[in-house]
Design a protein around this motif. Structure first.
Motif, PDB file in Angstrom:
ATOM      1  N   ARG A 345       3.565 -12.130-109.568  1.00 45.33           N
ATOM      2  CA  ARG A 345       3.051 -13.168-108.674  1.00 45.33           C
ATOM      3  C   ARG A 345       3.258 -14.527-109.335  1.00 45.33           C
ATOM      4  N   SER A 346       3.141 -15.560-108.527  1.00 44.93           N
ATOM      5  CA  SER A 346       3.325 -16.911-109.044  1.00 44.93           C
ATOM      6  C   SER A 346       2.526 -17.894-108.222  1.00 44.93           C
ATOM      7  N   ASP A 347       2.026 -18.941-108.887  1.00 49.39           N
ATOM      8  CA  ASP A 347       1.298 -19.995-108.182  1.00 49.39           C
ATOM      9  C   ASP A 347       2.252 -20.968-107.505  1.00 49.39           C
ATOM     10  N   ARG A 348       3.523 -20.889-107.928  1.00 50.30           N
ATOM     11  CA  ARG A 348       4.506 -21.780-107.319  1.00 50.30           C
ATOM     12  C   ARG A 348       5.103 -21.100-106.096  1.00 50.30           C
ATOM     13  N   MET A 349       4.942 -21.703-104.942  1.00 50.49           N
ATOM     14  CA  MET A 349       5.374 -21.079-103.703  1.00 50.49           C
ATOM     15  C   MET A 349       6.875 -20.804-103.653  1.00 50.49           C
ATOM     16  N   PRO A 350       7.752 -21.705-104.121  1.00 46.10           N
ATOM     17  CA  PRO A 350       9.190 -21.412-104.056  1.00 46.10           C
ATOM     18  C   PRO A 350       9.594 -20.209-104.912  1.00 46.10           C
ATOM     19  N   ALA A 351       8.805 -19.894-105.940  1.00 49.68           N
ATOM     20  CA  ALA A 351       9.165 -18.785-106.827  1.00 49.68           C
ATOM     21  C   ALA A 351       8.487 -17.484-106.450  1.00 49.68           C
ATOM     22  N   LYS A 352       7.731 -17.490-105.339  1.00 52.26           N
ATOM     23  CA  LYS A 352       6.932 -16.321-104.995  1.00 52.26           C
ATOM     24  C   LYS A 352       7.771 -15.056-104.814  1.00 52.26           C
ATOM     25  N   ASN A 353       8.920 -15.178-104.216  1.00 53.01           N
ATOM     26  CA  ASN A 353       9.745 -14.006-103.929  1.00 53.01           C
ATOM     27  C   ASN A 353      11.010 -13.973-104.777  1.00 53.01           C
ATOM     28  N   ALA A 354      11.022 -14.736-105.850  1.00 55.75           N
ATOM     29  CA  ALA A 354      12.275 -14.898-106.585  1.00 55.75           C
ATOM     30  C   ALA A 354      12.560 -13.750-107.554  1.00 55.75           C
ATOM     31  N   PHE A 355      11.542 -13.005-108.004  1.00 54.68           N
ATOM     32  CA  PHE A 355      11.749 -12.021-109.066  1.00 54.68           C
ATOM     33  C   PHE A 355      12.767 -10.960-108.654  1.00 54.68           C
ATOM     34  N   ILE A 356      12.533 -10.268-107.548  1.00 55.94           N
ATOM     35  CA  ILE A 356      13.395  -9.147-107.208  1.00 55.94           C
ATOM     36  C   ILE A 356      14.771  -9.604-106.735  1.00 55.94           C
ATOM     37  N   THR A 357      14.820 -10.700-106.020  1.00 56.49           N
ATOM     38  CA  THR A 357      16.126 -11.175-105.547  1.00 56.49           C
ATOM     39  C   THR A 357      16.999 -11.614-106.714  1.00 56.49           C
ATOM     40  N   ASN A 358      16.410 -12.326-107.634  1.00 62.37           N
ATOM     41  CA  ASN A 358      17.175 -12.758-108.801  1.00 62.37           C
ATOM     42  C   ASN A 358      17.519 -11.582-109.718  1.00 62.37           C
ATOM     43  N   TYR A 359      16.652 -10.575-109.771  1.00 61.97           N
ATOM     44  CA  TYR A 359      16.951  -9.400-110.594  1.00 61.97           C
ATOM     45  C   TYR A 359      18.179  -8.669-110.044  1.00 61.97           C
ATOM     46  N   CYS A 360      18.225  -8.517-108.718  1.00 59.88           N
ATOM     47  CA  CYS A 360      19.395  -7.874-108.110  1.00 59.88           C
ATOM     48  C   CYS A 360      20.668  -8.685-108.385  1.00 59.88           C
ATOM     49  N   ARG A 361      20.556  -9.998-108.339  1.00 58.53           N
ATOM     50  CA  ARG A 361      21.732 -10.853-108.487  1.00 58.53           C
ATOM     51  C   ARG A 361      22.146 -11.007-109.953  1.00 58.53           C
ATOM     52  N   TRP A 362      21.170 -11.237-110.842  1.00 62.71           N
ATOM     53  CA  TRP A 362      21.483 -11.547-112.224  1.00 62.71           C
ATOM     54  C   TRP A 362      21.648 -10.316-113.114  1.00 62.71           C
ATOM     55  N   VAL A 363      20.961  -9.242-112.764  1.00 63.10           N
ATOM     56  CA  VAL A 363      20.984  -8.063-113.632  1.00 63.10           C
ATOM     57  C   VAL A 363      21.780  -6.915-113.022  1.00 63.10           C
ATOM     58  N   LEU A 364      21.368  -6.448-111.830  1.00 55.73           N
ATOM     59  CA  LEU A 364      22.017  -5.276-111.243  1.00 55.73           C
ATOM     60  C   LEU A 364      23.475  -5.527-110.877  1.00 55.73           C
ATOM     61  N   LEU A 365      23.868  -6.790-110.692  1.00 53.42           N
ATOM     62  CA  LEU A 365      25.262  -7.116-110.398  1.00 53.42           C
ATOM     63  C   LEU A 365      25.972  -7.730-111.611  1.00 53.42           C
ATOM     64  N   HIS A 366      25.332  -7.684-112.773  1.00 53.29           N
ATOM     65  CA  HIS A 366      25.935  -8.235-113.980  1.00 53.29           C
ATOM     66  C   HIS A 366      27.092  -7.347-114.440  1.00 53.29           C
ATOM     67  N   ASP A 367      28.068  -7.948-115.108  1.00 50.48           N
ATOM     68  CA  ASP A 367      29.241  -7.199-115.572  1.00 50.48           C
ATOM     69  C   ASP A 367      28.849  -6.046-116.494  1.00 50.48           C
ATOM     70  N   LEU A 368      27.816  -6.243-117.328  1.00 48.99           N
ATOM     71  CA  LEU A 368      27.385  -5.186-118.242  1.00 48.99           C
ATOM     72  C   LEU A 368      26.909  -3.969-117.465  1.00 48.99           C
ATOM     73  N   ILE A 369      26.110  -4.194-116.422  1.00 48.31           N
ATOM     74  CA  ILE A 369      25.581  -3.092-115.613  1.00 48.31           C
ATOM     75  C   ILE A 369      26.678  -2.509-114.726  1.00 48.31           C
ATOM     76  N   SER A 370      27.578  -3.350-114.237  1.00 51.51           N
ATOM     77  CA  SER A 370      28.639  -2.877-113.341  1.00 51.51           C
ATOM     78  C   SER A 370      29.458  -1.768-113.970  1.00 51.51           C
ATOM     79  N   GLY A 371      29.652  -1.847-115.286  1.00 48.76           N
ATOM     80  CA  GLY A 371      30.412  -0.808-115.970  1.00 48.76           C
ATOM     81  C   GLY A 371      29.669   0.503-116.131  1.00 48.76           C
ATOM     82  N   MET A 372      28.380   0.516-115.832  1.00 56.34           N
ATOM     83  CA  MET A 372      27.582   1.732-115.969  1.00 56.34           C
ATOM     84  C   MET A 372      27.479   2.520-114.669  1.00 56.34           C
TER      85      MET A 372
END
Length: 404
Positions: A345-372
Motif C-alpha cells: 500500500r502507499s499514501d501516494r495516490m499515483p503509486a497505489k497500483n504501481a507495484f504489480i504493474t511495474n513488477y511485470c514490466r521491470w522484472v518478469l519481462l527483464h532479459d534475465l528472466i526471459s532466458g528462464m
C-alpha cells in the motif's frame, strides 16, 4: 603433680615445597646444602603419605610393585567403561577426531550427549551383533546413514585401550572400509565441502545448507543435469533470510569453485568428469541467483523510495518469481505474486497500483528472466494471468477520487 597430661598432636596441614622452605625462616639466611636437601626429602615424603585415600603414616608403595597394578582384568575394565559411557572428552581428543565430531553436529544432532550415546550404541552393535541407533533411523538415505556411521567410527578409532579392544579396532577398520567402498564419493565429498565451507567462514545453518547443496550432487550421481534452480533456492532460503543474502550467495558460489578445484585433484578425470559437470552447473545456478537477487533488490529499493508500505522480503519475492517462472507450479507462483502485491500500500495516490504493474514490466519481462522461461508462450500466459486476476481483485482498479 606427677600425672602426665596427654597432649594431642596438631593436625599437619599439606604445604607446598615453597612454603616449607620459607615458613619460619629468616629471609636473609636461606637454606643451603644438606639442610635444604633434608627439607625437600621431608616435603616429598609428606606428599606421598597425604594423598587422598591413603592413611597417614602408612608406608608408601614402591614404584613398580605388584600392588600398584590394576586389580581388575582388561575385560572387566573395558566393560565397566562401556557401561559408564566413558568416551574421552573433546578436550582430550585430538584435532582430527574433533573435526569428525564437529561435522556430525553440523549435519545431524548438535548435542554432545547424544553424540556419545550414538557412538556407544554403534560400538555395542559390533559386540552384540545387533542394530545401532543409526541402523534404526528411518529419516536418512543410504549415503547419509553411511556418512553418520563413518563419522562415529572415526571418532571411536581415537579412543584409548581402556575402551577399545583389539577385536573392536579390527571391526571398526572393516566397517570403515566397507562404508568407503560403497559410499566413498559421498563421504569424501561431504568432508571436502565441510572444509571449504569452514574456510569460507560459514557456520551453523550457513555451513549446513552449503554442504546440503553439494550433497544433492552426490545423492543423484546418475543424473545428467543439476537440481533445478527453484529447488536449490528453497533449500538455502532459510539461511538467506538472516540478511546479507547476496553476499552469502557470492560466498557459496566461491565455495563451489573451490570444491571444483579440489575435485579435480582427487581422482582421474574420467571418473570425476560427470560430477565436475554437475558442480559447474551449480556454479552457474548460483550466478543466476546472484543476478536475480540483485534485480529484486533494485526493484524493492524503488518501492522504498516510492514510500510503499507492506513490501515483501527479498527472499519471499524471489521465491515466488522462481516458482512462477521455473517450476511446474506457474499458477501457484502467479497467485503468490498477486497476494504479495495486494499487501503493498502507499499514501501516494499515483503509486497505489504501481507495484504489480511495474513488477511485470521491470522484472518478469527483464532479459534475465526471459532466458528462464520455457518458451515465450509461458511468459505471455504468466503476465496476462497476473494482470487479469489483479484487476478482478481490484488491485489495478481505477482510482476513484473521494467527493470534495
Amino acid at each position: 603433680m606427677g600425672t602426665s597430661i596427654p597432649i594431642k598432636a596438631p593436625t599437619v596441614q599439606e604445604v607446598t615445597s615453597t612454603e616449607a622452605l620459607q615458613g619460619g625462616l629468616n629471609a636473609k639466611r636461606p637454606l643451603e646444602g644438606e639442610a635444604k636437601k633434608k627439607v625437600e626429602r621431608f616435603v616429598t615424603a609428606h606428599a606421598q603419605t597425604s594423598r587422598p585415600g591413603t592413611e597417614q603414616g602408612a608406608e608408601p608403595a614402591k614404584t613398580g610393585a605388584p600392588s600398584s597394578l590394576p586389580q581388575v582384568s582388561a575385560e572387566e575394565q573395558q566393560q565397566a567403561t562401556l557401561q559408564k559411557g566413558a568416551i574421552q572428552t573433546p578436550e582430550k581428543r585430538n584435532s582430527k577426531s574433533r573435526k569428525f565430531e564437529n561435522v556430525y553436529k553440523t549435519l545431524f544432532v548438535n548435542n554432545g550427549s547424544f553424540f556419545e550415546k550414538d557412538m556407544m550404541s554403534l560400538l555395542n552393535s559390533f559386540r552384540s551383533k545387533s542394530k545401532s541407533l543409526v541402523d534404526m533411523t528411518t529419516t536418512l538415505n543410504p549415503g547419509e546413514r553411511a556418512l553418520r556411521k563413518f563419522l562415529l567410527l572415526e571418532t571411536l578409532q581415537e579412543q584409548g585401550d581402556s575402551l577399545l579392544s583389539n577385536s573392536d579396532r579390527v571391526e571398526i577398520k572393516l566397517a570403515k572400509n566397507q562404508l568407503l567402498s560403497e559410499h566413498g564419493a559421498f563421504i569424501s565429498g561431504t568432508l571436502g565441502a565441510y572444509e571449504v565451507g569452514k574456510a569460507k567462514s560459514f557456520s551453523g545453518p550457513s555451513l549446513r545448507e552449503f554442504i546440503a547443496a553439494y550433497q544433492i550432487i552426490e545423492i543423484q550421481p546418475s543424473t545428467t543435469s543439476a537440481t533445478d534452480l527453484f529447488a536449490l533456492y528453497k533449500m538455502i532460503k532459510k539461511d538467506l533470510q538472516a540478511g546479507a543474502s547476496t553476499e552469502k550467495l557470492v560466498r557459496m558460489q566461491e565455495g563451489f569453485i573451490q570444491i571444483l578445484v579440489r575435485e579435480k585433484t582427487q581422482e582421474p578425470a574420467r571418473i570425476t568428469s560427470p560430477r565436475h559437470h554437475l558442480i559447474l552447473s551449480r556454479i552457474k545456478q548460483f550466478g543466476l541467483l546472484i543476478n536475480l537477487h540483485a534485480l529484486h533488490s533494485k526493484f524493492l529499493g524503488w518501492g522504498q523510495k516510492a514510500n510503499m508500505q507492506g513490501l515483501p522480503t527479498l527472499t519471499s519475492l524471489t521465491e515466488s518469481c522462481l516458482q512462477a517462472v521455473l517450476s511446474n507450479e506457474t499458477l501457484a507462483g502467479a497467485n503468490s505474486l498477486i497476494a504479495i502485491a495486494s499487501a503493498v500500500r502507499s499514501d501516494r495516490m499515483p503509486a497505489k497500483n504501481a507495484f504489480i504493474t511495474n513488477y511485470c514490466r521491470w522484472v518478469l519481462l527483464h532479459d534475465l528472466i526471459s532466458g528462464m522461461y520455457r518458451n515465450s508462450n509461458q511468459r505471455k500466459i504468466l503476465v496476462e494471468n497476473i494482470e487479469r486476476n489483479t484487476q478482478l481483485s481490484a488491485i489495478l482498479a481505477p482510482i476513484i477520487q473521494a467527493p470534495s
